[in-house]
Structure formats: C-alpha cells, structure tokens
Enzyme design. Structure first.
Site, PDB file in Angstrom:
ATOM      1  N   HIS A 356       0.800  -1.222   0.000  1.00  0.00           N
ATOM      2  CA  HIS A 356       0.000   0.000   0.000  1.00  0.00           C
ATOM      3  C   HIS A 356       0.834   1.274   0.000  1.00  0.00           C
ATOM      4  O   HIS A 356       0.288   2.346   0.258  1.00  0.00           O
ATOM      5  CB  HIS A 356      -0.921   0.025   1.221  1.00  0.00           C
ATOM      6  CG  HIS A 356      -2.120  -0.854   1.110  1.00  0.00           C
ATOM      7  ND1 HIS A 356      -3.277  -0.493   0.458  1.00  0.00           N
ATOM      8  CD2 HIS A 356      -2.332  -2.116   1.557  1.00  0.00           C
ATOM      9  CE1 HIS A 356      -4.156  -1.480   0.524  1.00  0.00           C
ATOM     10  NE2 HIS A 356      -3.609  -2.476   1.175  1.00  0.00           N
ATOM     11  N   LYS A 544      -8.473  13.603   5.059  1.00  0.00           N
ATOM     12  CA  LYS A 544      -7.631  12.414   4.993  1.00  0.00           C
ATOM     13  C   LYS A 544      -6.586  12.498   6.084  1.00  0.00           C
ATOM     14  O   LYS A 544      -6.404  13.553   6.705  1.00  0.00           O
ATOM     15  CB  LYS A 544      -6.977  12.264   3.621  1.00  0.00           C
ATOM     16  CG  LYS A 544      -6.203  13.487   3.127  1.00  0.00           C
ATOM     17  CD  LYS A 544      -5.688  13.276   1.710  1.00  0.00           C
ATOM     18  CE  LYS A 544      -6.791  13.328   0.687  1.00  0.00           C
ATOM     19  NZ  LYS A 544      -6.915  12.149  -0.135  1.00  0.00           N
ATOM     20  N   ARG A 545      -5.934  11.383   6.321  1.00  0.00           N
ATOM     21  CA  ARG A 545      -4.838  11.359   7.291  1.00  0.00           C
ATOM     22  C   ARG A 545      -3.817  12.437   6.945  1.00  0.00           C
ATOM     23  O   ARG A 545      -3.498  12.663   5.782  1.00  0.00           O
ATOM     24  CB  ARG A 545      -4.178   9.973   7.248  1.00  0.00           C
ATOM     25  CG  ARG A 545      -2.962   9.791   8.110  1.00  0.00           C
ATOM     26  CD  ARG A 545      -2.514   8.327   8.074  1.00  0.00           C
ATOM     27  NE  ARG A 545      -2.182   7.882   6.737  1.00  0.00           N
ATOM     28  CZ  ARG A 545      -0.954   7.947   6.204  1.00  0.00           C
ATOM     29  NH1 ARG A 545       0.042   8.475   6.897  1.00  0.00           N
ATOM     30  NH2 ARG A 545      -0.736   7.503   4.983  1.00  0.00           N
ATOM     31  N   LYS A 550       0.609  14.197   1.420  1.00  0.00           N
ATOM     32  CA  LYS A 550      -0.787  14.501   1.082  1.00  0.00           C
ATOM     33  C   LYS A 550      -1.009  16.004   0.914  1.00  0.00           C
ATOM     34  O   LYS A 550      -2.037  16.435   0.418  1.00  0.00           O
ATOM     35  CB  LYS A 550      -1.720  13.911   2.141  1.00  0.00           C
ATOM     36  CG  LYS A 550      -1.672  12.378   2.160  1.00  0.00           C
ATOM     37  CD  LYS A 550      -2.586  11.800   3.218  1.00  0.00           C
ATOM     38  CE  LYS A 550      -2.478  10.281   3.300  1.00  0.00           C
ATOM     39  NZ  LYS A 550      -3.073   9.577   2.148  1.00  0.00           N
ATOM     40  N   THR A 652      -8.797   6.298  -1.718  1.00  0.00           N
ATOM     41  CA  THR A 652     -10.186   5.879  -1.902  1.00  0.00           C
ATOM     42  C   THR A 652     -11.146   7.029  -1.608  1.00  0.00           C
ATOM     43  O   THR A 652     -12.286   7.009  -2.069  1.00  0.00           O
ATOM     44  CB  THR A 652     -10.544   4.682  -0.987  1.00  0.00           C
ATOM     45  OG1 THR A 652     -10.191   4.990   0.361  1.00  0.00           O
ATOM     46  CG2 THR A 652      -9.815   3.425  -1.436  1.00  0.00           C
ATOM     47  N   LYS A 656     -14.921   8.118  -3.224  1.00  0.00           N
ATOM     48  CA  LYS A 656     -16.144   8.417  -2.466  1.00  0.00           C
ATOM     49  C   LYS A 656     -16.699   9.786  -2.846  1.00  0.00           C
ATOM     50  O   LYS A 656     -17.916   9.972  -2.957  1.00  0.00           O
ATOM     51  CB  LYS A 656     -15.847   8.350  -0.970  1.00  0.00           C
ATOM     52  CG  LYS A 656     -15.466   6.967  -0.490  1.00  0.00           C
ATOM     53  CD  LYS A 656     -14.779   7.006   0.865  1.00  0.00           C
ATOM     54  CE  LYS A 656     -14.090   5.681   1.163  1.00  0.00           C
ATOM     55  NZ  LYS A 656     -13.185   5.757   2.324  1.00  0.00           N
TER      56      LYS A 656
END
Length: 809
Positions: A356, A544-545, A550, A652, A656
């Site tokens: 991952h 998100k985390r 990110k 993901t 969504k």
C-alpha cells in the site's frame, strides 16, 4: 426479516420488555439502540450460525483477510438497508414515538482503524459478503482505538477513544475458540526418530480471545461472514501475591498489564524501544491467533494438508501481517510434522500480499536483536527462508553477485517485512495501475526481475452502497427514478445516467440535492463547532490522514494566498467558498500536527475578518471518521486530491467524492490517473508535476525550492507569514513547516507545484459560474464511478489471486 411494520413493532416491543424489563414507552435512545441491535442479531443469528456451519462443512475455498485495521464505522442502519427493512423499522419506531435518527446516533464508530487502509478492508469485507464469497476479516480488538482527536487552541490533542466503555452490541465473545500465543523464551532442539524437533520453552503466554462481528451483504442473507477481532488477555487472572503482600503492587499486576497492553491501542508510539516491542507483539499476536484458528478449523474438517491451498487463501493487507508467512511455516513444521519443502509450497500458494505504499520510510523493518528476543522461533524460520532465498538468487543470477544482498530479508541488522511478504506469497499487487507500475520499475524492481508472474494490479474500490446508497439517499432515489434499481447490484449501471448530462431538469434536481446535503453539513458544523457556513458557497474539501505527501500544507498556503489577494485587491471577485479540512496526525508526527495548528490559526484570522463579510470560511472538522465522512462526501463540490505525484498508492476518498458528484482537483497520482481516464480531461482539474517528473527529481537529488521562493512574491509572502509574526500567537510553531519547505529542500514539491495548483483552482472557480456545465461534470463523475466499486476489486482478487468463485449479478 420483518414482513411488515406491525410484525417489527411486535418483535421490538417483546424484545424490549425482555431485555430492558419495562415497556417501550419508558425507554431511552440508548436502550432502543441496544434492543434493536439484539433483535437484528437474533434475526440474523440463525443464518449466521447456519452460515458458519455451512462454512465448516463446505467444499468451497475461504478467504481470510488479515489487516491491522478494519474501519467499519456504524453498521446498524447499513444492515437495515442490506436486509431491505430500513423503511419498515423507521416507520415502526416513529409509531412508537421514537426518533429513528436518534437511535442510529447511539452507535459508536468502532475504533478498529485510522484511515484508508482500514476503510478499504471494511469495504472488501462488505463486497465479499455481497458476492457470496466466504471471506473473513482477522484483526485486533483495540480497547481504545487510535485516539480521539480534540482541538485545544488549534492544537491537536490526543485522548483515549474509549469506544468500548458501554460495550459493543454487535460483537460476540467466543472464549472457547481462544488461542494461546507464545512470546519470548528460548528454543531448543532435539532429535526424535531421526527428525530435528524444535521445542519452545520458558515463554510468556498470551491468551487471544476472539470476538466475532457479523458481516452482511446487500440483499444476501445466505452468506453472513465474520470479522474476527482478537483481545489479548492473561492466561490466568491470578496476581503475584508475594509481591502484592510486599507492597510491590506494580510488579504484582505486571504480567496482566503487559498482556492487556497488546490490544489496548492501534499503532502505539514506536519512537522508544518499549513502543517498538509493543508493536511487534501486536503484529505477531493477531497473526498467530488468526493462523492458529484457521489451521484448527481446517483440521476439524479432516482434510489432508495437501488440500490446504485449495481450501484456504490468506491475504496479507500491507506488511503488518507479513508474519503470516513464518507463522504458517511454524505450525506446519513444528506442530503438524511437515517437511520444509512441503510446508513452504503450502505457505507460498496460500498467502498473497497487497502493498500500500511507495514511501521507503513506510516499509517495515525490525531490529534483529529485538525480533529474536520477542519471537525466537519465528526468527529462526525467517533466517532459514532468507538463507534459502539467497542460495536461489545466487544460483539463478550468477551475473549479479550482489543482488541477494540488496533484497534479502535479513540485511544490515534488520528484517525487511516487505521482502518477507513478497518471497513468501504467490501474488504481489499494487492498488492502482500507476502504483503497480512504480512497484515493478522502482520500489521492487529487483523482485519483479526475479518473480515477474507474481506481480499484478488490483485498483482499490469503495463500498458504494454505503457511501452513495446510504450516505446520499436523495441522490440514490433520483438515480433509481431514471435508470431503475439494478445499479444497487451492479455499479456499472450508473453509466446509464450519461444520457441526462444535458437534461436541464435532471441537472437542476442534482443541484438541489447537493444544496440539501451541504445544508445538512453546515448545520452539523454550526452545532458542533459554532462556525456558520453558507451552503450556497462552494464546498472545497480535503479530508484524509495528515502527512507531508498529502500536502494539506499546500492547500492552506493557497488559502492564505487567496486571503492576501482579497485583502490587497478589494475589486477581486470570486465565488463564496467554504474550505473544509479533516483528519488526524500521528501523535509523534510533529510536522503534521503543525499543519493542523496552521489551518486552525489561519481559520481564526480569516473567519473573523469582517472585511471579507464571510466570502471565504475555513473549517477543521475534528475527529473525522466514517460517520462524518457520510456527511461530508455528499456535500462536496471540489474534492482535493493533491498528493505529490508518485507518492499516493491509490486513495479511496477520491472515489467516495467522485461517486457523489464532486469534481476532483488533483495531481496525476494514484487512482486519480484512472479517474481522469474514466471521466475525461473536461470533468476533472489536473495540475502539477507528473510521477515521472517527480521520480526524476528524486533520482537527481530534488530541486532548489529557493528559486520558487525568490521568483514568486505571493508565494514568498505566505511562507514568510508562517514565521514573521503574522500569526501573533504562533510562538515558533510553524518553524518546522518553514524549514521543511526551504532548509530541507521541500521533499514533497509544495513550492514547485504551488502556482500550477493555484491556476487550477481558479479555473474551477470560473467553471462554477456555469451551473449546467458544472453539474454536467458532476453527473459524469457519478456515471463513471462504477469501475471504482469494491465489488469490482473483489472480483479481480477472486479471478486473478484467490482463484475463488463468486455471485454473478
């Protein structure tokens, strides 16, 4: 389950009287929730028991999905939808004078995960049940989850997530199925009947007690699978009475405390030796319990171990459960008496591995000395696997004498868990097409040369019945009104919506539904955090985390730049915007926690500036989880998917948002690439460096961020504002962010992509002025999202990796 409203009301009132000892009229919302769960469990219990019995006697293959996380969220309402009784239960409760929504809110979000890894695992369990695959989750029953996120003066503060304080109504404790897990101790050998026997002595015993949670699938009561989570308990409740009577109370309960710590918290801080030891214990604990349980169940069916790989598939979700490989070997050799070659053949053909990450620092390595101390027998097995692998590589690749040393499992005093998982599995997959190619060409290129047939791709998917059918009921009803109900079984049916792309009436309904969803989220934000936001504004969301790659930092810097421009150029006209952030930072990740503080500090200035008159607002949604996600995804206009290209394996959240009609603002990273290919360039906004460009920079030492800093005055201003007193109370909090961008060479290319990001955002601001074009793009995103269903992902796993049959729809 319930034939009609009256039969439900009768069953519910009887169950309430029996369980609570009083009439329904005297109950509380919590009591109604507990009773309803008990009633549903009773109804499915017969099928659950029957399903387990069928599993035991079945000739078909079963999948065991090992994961450190299963972020299942709240499941009561979702199960009511799966069984087709949501409306019956709602109407029945309302006739009792009970609020359906209040009852649903009593359920806690199960503290079994953190982010995408755990939510993906939950989606996959959901789809396995829908597709009638006998598939079971295997994880840990964390007493306190990860942590509950509080905000104090804008800082993230972690407090225990005591989600089990009132018990968990869905779980069933199975003490009779407990497994003893052995840690530490010594291993001696002896010869018996000309065979070398390994005997583990003087070990610490931990009792792994399983708790089963039923997993149901949409319109499928035939297959009810298990999520089995393990609780670490002492083998005996006795205390060290001698120490207790001496007054040494800590020592008296030391064993109990150390054992229970194993299943207390998800991802304990591992900067200390004690933290590393606890993490390693956790990983072996749930692996040993799960694999031991699988073998025990297999033997009860009187199968030969020659049939093991035809009956069992063990899937390793990231490297945390990689110890499945040596643990299965240990059981087969030490307990079942198989020879090495036979055991190895069974193990490799049973295990499969999903990677991952592409971040080298995210790959797990364990210190050899620590590992041997905690798991002496497992270390011996890994050492043997490593030696045999080295011999194989040296024999096959005589032209490259150093190859084995570079990719061996044990090297430089550490154990490489990714190498162990790859060598010990029959399949290795990435989670997006781009990610899988990066694994083959960069991260695991040497392994790809050795085992090319092992490598494949399975792009991630989402449980669209949860994140569209449940989370966005008005949109779901609109979809069904024009294309029928079959899309609930086959997400590819959503593509039929494309014929409405130019239908003004349909697009107006889509716009109205979006407004209602934004109003619902705005109401929640005001009630929970006291911030008034305008549902007519554009909701621009990144949840998100928190991590450097990110790039939440880039997002808030762009917002700060927008604020500066609005202050300096009063004539500037933009649409009203609400910028929403959410997510947690790891307790020891100081950079990420500083970004959260920066967002909240900027929000404090922007939201209170009367000159802006509410034109832009910034909101940090604390304690983001699955339930909040179900509020957020349907309300989004712009989906921020802005990770550094090549760093995000898939994502993901992007899916969504997409299936609810948000337009992606993102880089060509992870599954964003496949989203763009699905919807076309006109229905997504792409910016920034490509993966190839980023990897080329990394190969040549990066770039010089000072050039961006000095050449772009607006960018320089927002960077300076982090440290020049603009934030009056910052007290040096943001120096770590400033240094990461300049002194530390901006490893995630925030400055390099900043201008391109800004330009892309302004293009979306302009696009929103044409509502027909905007909601036409939104509709295209919904219609093209079917390929990102977790049903498709599970079919890919079943066809190409697990070799298992499934339900056709």
């Amino acid at each position: 389950m319930f034939a009609d409203k009256d039969s439900f009301m009768n069953d519910f009132s009887l169950k309430f009287l029996k369980f609570q000892g009083k009439p329904v009229s005297e109950g509380t919302s919590k009591e109604y929730y507990e009773t309803l769960v008990r009633l549903i469990k009773d109804k499915i219990g017969i099928n659950w028991a029957a399903a387990n019995e069928r599993h035991s006697g079945s000739q078909s293959k079963q999948v065991y999905y090992f994961s450190m996380e299963f972020l299942i969220g709240r499941i009561l309402e979702y199960y009511l939808i799966n069984f087709g009784v949501q409306d019956i239960v709602r109407r029945g409760l309302e006739q009792f004078g009970i609020s359906f929504e209040d009852v649903m809110k009593q359920e806690p979000d199960a503290g079994l995960g953190n982010g995408g890894l755990g939510r993906l695992a939950a989606c996959y369990l959901d789809s396995m049940a829908f597709l009638k695959i006998r598939g079971h989750g295997n994880g840990i029953r964390y007493k306190y989850g990860l942590f509950e996120q509080k905000l104090v003066d804008g800082y993230q503060v972690e407090v225990p997530d005591n989600w089990l304080k009132n018990g968990y109504a869905w779980e069933v404790r199975k003490p009779e199925k407990a497994v003893v897990v052995k840690l530490k101790g010594k291993v001696r050998t002896e010869m018996t009947n000309d065979k070398l026997i390994f005997i583990h002595e003087n070990y610490d015993s931990v009792l792994a007690v399983p708790y089963d949670i039923p997993i149901t699938g949409f319109d499928n009561s035939f297959i009810i699978n298990n999520l089995r989570i393990w609780s670490a308990e002492p083998l005996t409740d006795e205390i060290d009475l001698v120490s207790f009577n001496r007054g040494d109370y800590s020592k008296a309960i030391k064993y109990k405390t150390e054992v229970e710590a194993i299943s207390n918290i998800l991802y304990p801080e591992s900067s200390s030796l004690a933290g590393k030891e606890l993490r390693l214990k956790q990983e072996y604990f749930f692996v040993a319990a799960g694999v031991g349980s699988i073998v025990r169940s297999f033997k009860k069916r009187n199968y030969s171990f020659k049939d093991f790989t035809n009956k069992i598939a063990i899937h390793i979700n990231d490297t945390h459960p990689a110890l499945c490989v040596p643990e299965l070997m240990r059981i087969l050799i030490d307990e079942e008496g198989l020879g090495w070659d036979e055991a190895w053949n069974i193990t490799v053909n049973t295990c499969s591995f999903t990677n991952h990450t592409v971040l080298p620092e995210a790959l797990e390595y364990w210190d050899v000395d620590l590992f041997y101390y905690i798991l002496p027998r497992i270390y011996m097995i890994i050492e043997e696997i490593d030696q045999r692998f080295r011999m194989e590589i040296n024999r096959r690749f005589t032209d490259n004498k150093d190859l084995a040393n570079r990719i061996a499992i044990i090297r430089d005093g550490t154990i490489d868990m990714a190498s162990l998982a790859i060598i010990g599995s029959n399949s290795v997959n990435g989670v997006s097409k781009q990610h899988s190619e990066i694994l083959k060409s960069h991260l695991f290129s040497h392994f790809y040369r050795i085992y090319p047939v092992k490598f494949t791709n399975v792009t991630n998917g989402i449980s669209y019945r949860r994140f569209l059918l449940k989370a966005n009921p008005d949109l779901s009803q609109l979809i069904s009104s024009v294309i029928g109900e079959h899309w609930k079984y086959d997400a590819n049916e959503l593509e039929k919506l494309l014929i409405y792309k130019n239908n003004d009436e349909f697009l107006k309904q889509l716009e109205n539904i979006r407004y209602q969803n934004k109003s619902r989220l705005a109401k929640y934000i005001y009630e929970q955090q006291g911030i008034a936001v305008d549902p007519n504004s554009i909701f621009d969301i990144q949840v998100k985390r928190f991590h450097g790659y990110k790039r939440q930092l880039m997002n808030i810097l762009r917002i700060m730049d927008l604020y500066n421009q609005l202050k300096e150029h009063r004539e500037l006209r933009i649409n009203p915007f609400t910028f929403i952030f959410g997510g947690k930072a790891s307790p020891g990740y100081h950079f990420a926690k500083a970004v959260i503080k920066l967002i909240n500090s900027a929000a404090g200035i922007i939201n209170e500036d009367k000159d802006l008159n509410g034109l832009i607002k910034v909101v940090f949604l604390r304690e983001f989880n699955v339930s909040k996600g179900e509020l957020v995804y349907p309300a989004c206009d712009i989906s921020e998917q802005i990770s550094t290209a090549s760093r995000e394996a898939s994502g993901t959240g992007n899916m969504k948002f997409m299936i609810n009609g948000a337009i992606t603002l993102g880089t060509l990273d992870g599954a964003n690439v496949e989203i763009r290919n699905a919807v076309g360039d006109e229905n997504i906004e792409i910016f920034g460096l490509t993966s190839e460009e980023v990897l080329e920079y990394y190969n040549h030492g990066g770039y010089n961020p000072w050039d961006e800093y000095y050449e772009k005055p607006r960018l320089k201003k927002v960077i300076d504002q982090m440290v020049n007193g603009f934030f009056v109370k910052e007290n040096g909090d943001f120096r770590i962010l400033h240094d990461s961008l300049l002194r530390d060479n901006d490893q995630f290319f925030v400055l390099r992509d900043f201008s391109s990001y800004n330009e892309a955002w302004y293009r979306l601001n302009q696009k929103y002025n044409n509502k027909k074009e905007w909601f036409g793009s939104a509709l295209t995103n919904i219609a093209k999202a079917g390929i990102f269903s977790s049903d498709r992902s599970i079919r890919d796993y079943s066809d190409n990796i697990w070799k298992i049959k499934y339900r056709k729809v």
